[in-house]
Design a protein around this motif. Structure first.
Motif: not given
Length: 164
Positions: A120, A127, A133, A148-153, A155-156, A159
């Protein structure tokens, strides 16, 4: 390695050394560890350079070697980094001064990134370097969809680390 190849290596490394410094910043907590990791990345790049075919940009290849070196070293539980004797090489690389105060406003983000797992960290680093990507998936050896999926996870997760 012949003199021409050596010159190309030094020129490319000096031009792109901030890539290695940024990776060191993500994978280390203090200046001594940063310097040790930078040296080890440089050694691994030097050893691998004769095999660099130019199929990709030097910077993309450098990302891959540097990230793999950092991940390999820091997956080991030992906190010390074994280095090689580099005296046989007769060139000197001008190291840019690494001023930690320049990035003080990023300290919170780097602290959060350090809490991520190794893959990660590599993904968020690429990124943040504005890699698309496709480039991220090529560098890390994963599919574009997975990136893409890993990046969204990620980011969450970042945060939630920064704003608990």
């Amino acid at each position: 390695m012949n003199k021409e190849l050596e010159h190309q290596f030094v020129t490319n490394l000096e031009k792109h050394q901030n890539i290695a410094h940024k990776i060191c910043r993500i994978y280390t907590n203090d200046q001594d560890s940063h310097n040790d990791l930078f040296q080890e990345i440089t050694i691994q790049l030097w050893k691998a350079y004769p095999k660099f075919r130019g199929d990709s940009k030097f910077s993309t290849w450098m990302y891959r070697v540097a990230l793999n070196t950092a991940i390999t070293l820091y997956r080991k539980k030992k906190k010390s980094i074994r280095t090689q004797d580099f005296d046989s090489v007769f060139f000197r690389i001008k190291a840019e001064g690494y001023d930690d105060t320049i990035e003080q406003n990023l300290k919170l983000m780097y602290d959060a990134i350090r809490q991520l797992n190794d893959i990660d960290k590599a993904l968020i680093f690429l990124y943040l370097e504005d890699k698309n990507y496709s480039e991220i998936s090529d560098t890390l050896g994963i599919s574009e969809v997975n990136a893409r999926v890993k990046m969204n996870r990620i980011k969450t997760k970042l945060k939630s680390i920064i704003n608990p």
